[in-house]
Each structure stands twice: as C-alpha cells, then as structure tokens.
Scaffold this motif. Structure first.
Motif, PDB file in Angstrom:
ATOM      1  N   ARG A 148       0.825  -1.216   0.000  1.00 26.85           N
ATOM      2  CA  ARG A 148       0.000   0.000   0.000  1.00 26.85           C
ATOM      3  C   ARG A 148       0.858   1.265   0.000  1.00 26.85           C
ATOM      4  O   ARG A 148       0.425   2.310  -0.492  1.00 26.85           O
ATOM      5  CB  ARG A 148      -0.948   0.009   1.195  1.00 26.85           C
ATOM      6  CG  ARG A 148      -2.043  -1.045   1.109  1.00 26.85           C
ATOM      7  CD  ARG A 148      -3.168  -0.781   2.095  1.00 26.85           C
ATOM      8  NE  ARG A 148      -4.158  -1.828   2.042  1.00 26.85           N
ATOM      9  CZ  ARG A 148      -5.131  -1.903   1.147  1.00 26.85           C
ATOM     10  NH1 ARG A 148      -5.217  -0.953   0.211  1.00 26.85           N
ATOM     11  NH2 ARG A 148      -6.007  -2.892   1.157  1.00 26.85           N
ATOM     12  N   ASP A 157       1.719   1.451  -3.476  1.00 32.23           N
ATOM     13  CA  ASP A 157       0.500   1.357  -4.274  1.00 32.23           C
ATOM     14  C   ASP A 157       0.742   0.494  -5.518  1.00 32.23           C
ATOM     15  O   ASP A 157       0.251   0.780  -6.597  1.00 32.23           O
ATOM     16  CB  ASP A 157       0.005   2.744  -4.684  1.00 32.23           C
ATOM     17  CG  ASP A 157      -1.462   2.732  -5.115  1.00 32.23           C
ATOM     18  OD1 ASP A 157      -2.238   1.918  -4.576  1.00 32.23           O
ATOM     19  OD2 ASP A 157      -1.827   3.538  -6.004  1.00 32.23           O
ATOM     20  N   GLY A 185      -2.067   7.243   1.895  1.00 32.86           N
ATOM     21  CA  GLY A 185      -1.381   6.848   0.668  1.00 32.86           C
ATOM     22  C   GLY A 185      -0.881   8.016  -0.164  1.00 32.86           C
ATOM     23  O   GLY A 185      -0.241   7.794  -1.200  1.00 32.86           O
TER      24      GLY A 185
END
Length: 217
Positions: free
Chosen positions: A107, A110, A171
């Motif tokens: 994550r 990504d 993120g």
C-alpha cells in the motif's frame, strides 16, 4: 466462533488443500478477518497449517493502468489480472509437494510485489480475500468454482468510507482527492460487490465495529 468453522475446513485427506474466500466491499475488514482466521487456525493446529493470500497482489501495475487509461478506475474488476489469480488458486489446490509463491500488494508503493508471499508445502488451508470473488464478470466466475466456501464480509457504508478516506490520505492523496476517488470509484465498486452476496455461502457481520475493525473470531 469463526475460527472453529475455519478449522473445520482444514482437510484430513493427504494431498488436498482447502480454500476459504472472503469477499466484501472495499474496507469492509476482509484482510483483518483473514489474518485473524489464519492466526487462530495456526494457534489451534500448528504453525503454517493456514496461510493468507489476498487477491490484491493481482492489481495491474500503475504502468499498465496508465497504458490502458484505467488509473482513475484502480480497484475496479478490469484493473486486476483475474486469469493470473485463477491460475494461482488452481495451483494452490493441487500443489502440496513444493512451496507456492504468490504476489502481495504494498500500500505504501500502491503497487503489486512479485513473490511477496509464500504458502508452505504442508499448508492445509489458504484464506484468500478480495472485492470480486463473487463477481459474475468475465473470468471471475472461475474463482467461485475453486473455493470450498465463500463468506461475505458486511460492514456499514459510513464506516467503510471513513476507513477508505484515512487509507487514501495515508497513501498520499489530499482529503479532497480522496473523497473524489471514493465517490467516483470506490462507491460504484462497492455496489457491484454487493450484487454478489447471493453467491456466498455465509454472511459475516462484525460485532461492534470500530475504526480499525473489531472481529470476534
């Protein structure tokens, strides 16, 4: 308890591996539940009896999404390598003599990460989870055929979207960008996921969910 039901899936027949699928809308708590089930089974039956392999490792890379013009749809069914995921599930069912390596998803980057996970040869149960395990779109129907059970993980939309907002901001998106992405992509994806409930063998609802997901397993 859910762990009892997961333990019951562990096969006693040599050479056979069971697959339990968890499906639900984005941020319903699938990965949290999957990890806790795996930990519970391993605590009962011994280390490496169960393993966790999420569908997210089959996200297309950002480079491929850019090539296909799908970057703003990341997370939709067409942004996954469903055929690769199906082939992995087939191998997991049949391969018990050697370890099976599987992609993971980072994550922070990504991006998918090749061979980020390993399922040891002796593992008897694999818990896999993702948004589209009950989907009827091209290729996805084969997923259901390979699962011993498929549980639908339910959670209120307001709670899910709070988790998604926090996830996307962490993120790197601004809050306004995150809200726009949730409206344009995550919410339609959730509606599509919900249509697959009828294909599931069980509906699982968390008790007293909090922001991080609270599961009685």
């Amino acid at each position: 308890m859910l762990v009892d039901d997961a333990v019951a899936l562990v096969p006693s027949i040599p050479g056979r591996r069971a697959l339990l699928g968890l499906v639900g809308a984005p941020a319903a708590g699938k990965s949290t539940l999957a990890r806790r089930l795996v930990a519970g089974v391993n605590e009962r039956l011994g280390a490496d009896t169960a393993a966790y392999v999420p569908m997210d490792g089959f996200h297309l890379s950002n480079a491929q999404l850019d090539r296909l013009g799908l970057r703003d749809r990341k997370g939709a069914p067409e942004t996954f390598d469903v055929d690769g995921y199906v082939q992995l599930l087939r191998r997991l069912r049949s391969e018990r003599e050697r370890p099976v390596y599987a992609p993971d998803f980072d994550r922070r980057l990504d991006e998918p990460v090749a061979a980020g996970l390993v399922v040891p040869a002796g593992t008897g149960l694999v818990v896999t989870e993702g948004n589209y395990l009950a989907d009827d779109g091209p290729g996805w129907g084969h997923v259901r055929d390979l699962l011993d059970e498929l549980w639908y993980v339910d959670a209120p939309r307001r709670l899910r979207e709070r988790r998604l907002l926090r996830r996307h901001v962490r993120g790197g998106r601004t809050e306004s960008e995150a809200r726009a992405f949730i409206t344009a992509s995550e919410r339609p994806n959730a509606l599509r996921v919900e249509r697959g409930r009828a294909h599931c063998t069980r509906i699982v609802v968390p008790g007293q969910p909090d922001e991080n997901g609270t599961w009685e397993v």
